[in-house]
Write a protein that holds these residues in place. Sequence first.
Motif, PDB file in Angstrom:
ATOM      1  N   ASP A 118      20.199  27.856  80.974  1.00 49.45           N
ATOM      2  CA  ASP A 118      20.597  26.771  80.067  1.00 49.45           C
ATOM      3  C   ASP A 118      22.084  26.480  80.171  1.00 49.45           C
ATOM      4  O   ASP A 118      22.512  25.336  80.072  1.00 49.45           O
ATOM      5  CB  ASP A 118      20.226  27.116  78.626  1.00 49.45           C
ATOM      6  CG  ASP A 118      18.727  27.156  78.406  1.00 49.45           C
ATOM      7  OD1 ASP A 118      17.989  26.622  79.272  1.00 49.45           O
ATOM      8  OD2 ASP A 118      18.289  27.711  77.380  1.00 49.45           O
ATOM      9  N   TRP A 124      19.242  32.158  79.087  1.00 42.91           N
ATOM     10  CA  TRP A 124      20.479  31.614  78.547  1.00 42.91           C
ATOM     11  C   TRP A 124      21.407  31.173  79.682  1.00 42.91           C
ATOM     12  O   TRP A 124      22.036  30.112  79.594  1.00 42.91           O
ATOM     13  CB  TRP A 124      21.162  32.663  77.670  1.00 42.91           C
ATOM     14  CG  TRP A 124      22.422  32.188  77.033  1.00 42.91           C
ATOM     15  CD1 TRP A 124      22.545  31.415  75.926  1.00 42.91           C
ATOM     16  CD2 TRP A 124      23.753  32.447  77.495  1.00 42.91           C
ATOM     17  NE1 TRP A 124      23.865  31.180  75.666  1.00 42.91           N
ATOM     18  CE2 TRP A 124      24.628  31.813  76.606  1.00 42.91           C
ATOM     19  CE3 TRP A 124      24.281  33.174  78.555  1.00 42.91           C
ATOM     20  CZ2 TRP A 124      26.003  31.865  76.743  1.00 42.91           C
ATOM     21  CZ3 TRP A 124      25.656  33.223  78.699  1.00 42.91           C
ATOM     22  CH2 TRP A 124      26.501  32.580  77.800  1.00 42.91           C
ATOM     23  N   ASP A 148      25.452  25.525  70.278  1.00 41.53           N
ATOM     24  CA  ASP A 148      24.127  26.143  70.368  1.00 41.53           C
ATOM     25  C   ASP A 148      24.126  27.302  71.360  1.00 41.53           C
ATOM     26  O   ASP A 148      23.542  28.360  71.095  1.00 41.53           O
ATOM     27  CB  ASP A 148      23.075  25.109  70.765  1.00 41.53           C
ATOM     28  CG  ASP A 148      22.881  24.042  69.695  1.00 41.53           C
ATOM     29  OD1 ASP A 148      23.284  24.281  68.543  1.00 41.53           O
ATOM     30  OD2 ASP A 148      22.324  22.973  70.024  1.00 41.53           O
ATOM     31  N   LEU A 179      17.092  38.063  76.933  1.00 41.83           N
ATOM     32  CA  LEU A 179      17.207  36.602  76.884  1.00 41.83           C
ATOM     33  C   LEU A 179      18.316  36.063  77.795  1.00 41.83           C
ATOM     34  O   LEU A 179      18.482  34.852  77.911  1.00 41.83           O
ATOM     35  CB  LEU A 179      17.471  36.150  75.440  1.00 41.83           C
ATOM     36  CG  LEU A 179      16.440  36.597  74.403  1.00 41.83           C
ATOM     37  CD1 LEU A 179      16.912  36.239  73.007  1.00 41.83           C
ATOM     38  CD2 LEU A 179      15.108  35.960  74.703  1.00 41.83           C
ATOM     39  N   ARG A 205      26.062  30.298  69.825  1.00 45.34           N
ATOM     40  CA  ARG A 205      25.280  30.971  68.780  1.00 45.34           C
ATOM     41  C   ARG A 205      24.147  31.813  69.386  1.00 45.34           C
ATOM     42  O   ARG A 205      23.851  32.906  68.911  1.00 45.34           O
ATOM     43  CB  ARG A 205      24.706  29.971  67.784  1.00 45.34           C
ATOM     44  CG  ARG A 205      25.731  29.235  66.978  1.00 45.34           C
ATOM     45  CD  ARG A 205      26.448  29.972  65.837  1.00 45.34           C
ATOM     46  NE  ARG A 205      26.540  31.393  65.810  1.00 45.34           N
ATOM     47  CZ  ARG A 205      27.680  32.095  65.924  1.00 45.34           C
ATOM     48  NH1 ARG A 205      28.821  31.475  66.096  1.00 45.34           N
ATOM     49  NH2 ARG A 205      27.685  33.400  65.856  1.00 45.34           N
ATOM     50  N   ARG A 206      23.523  31.298  70.458  1.00 42.24           N
ATOM     51  CA  ARG A 206      22.464  32.069  71.118  1.00 42.24           C
ATOM     52  C   ARG A 206      23.027  33.336  71.755  1.00 42.24           C
ATOM     53  O   ARG A 206      22.424  34.403  71.677  1.00 42.24           O
ATOM     54  CB  ARG A 206      21.753  31.214  72.166  1.00 42.24           C
ATOM     55  CG  ARG A 206      20.803  30.203  71.550  1.00 42.24           C
ATOM     56  CD  ARG A 206      20.167  29.288  72.554  1.00 42.24           C
ATOM     57  NE  ARG A 206      19.619  29.980  73.705  1.00 42.24           N
ATOM     58  CZ  ARG A 206      19.379  29.392  74.863  1.00 42.24           C
ATOM     59  NH1 ARG A 206      19.625  28.099  75.027  1.00 42.24           N
ATOM     60  NH2 ARG A 206      18.881  30.072  75.866  1.00 42.24           N
ATOM     61  N   GLY A 226      23.770  35.813  69.112  1.00 38.95           N
ATOM     62  CA  GLY A 226      22.533  36.456  68.678  1.00 38.95           C
ATOM     63  C   GLY A 226      22.133  37.593  69.602  1.00 38.95           C
ATOM     64  O   GLY A 226      21.665  38.639  69.151  1.00 38.95           O
TER      65      GLY A 226
END
Length: 166
Positions: free
Chosen positions: A84, A81, A61, A77, A64-65, A68
């Motif tokens: 996280d 990120w 995940d 972002l 992939r973020r 992106g």
Amino acid sequence: MKMAVAPLRRGLPLDAPCERPPSPREAARWITTHPARRSLHINDRLPRLLHHCPELRTAHDLVRRFAGMLDNRDATLLPGWLDDLAKSGLPPLTSLAGALREDRHAVTQGIATPYNSGVNEGRITDVKLQKRLMAGRASVPLLRQRVVLIAHFRRQYADRPTVSPR
């Protein structure tokens, strides 16, 4: 061989063949490859792998973020990120978050701009390879000549027109 054929002769049911689990390198490649570029077989196996390993699901995940952000060239972002990433509970990702925070401005520029240092990194790799290959056997002028020839051949190869697939 005799032991493998014996259950067939007795009419015993055979176990369904098991798939070999992917190696760590294969799993990393599956995770980092864009979903549209993966084969159907991998797109079938990856969700099963992620279902069995929550740590890999977390890593997938996050990757992939980040992909992106790179695709959209949107660094807004990045702070969320990185938070996280640090809270993921996976030590390698936590240390990566710390390293990226230290160089946050360069990472932001790398995401937001189309420029990169790939050509320079390639030349540095060429120089280091020649240095290793010729260690103790060549003088500086010979090493320089080899590096210049490699750069010349790379330029020739890059300038060739690409052949379109039929």
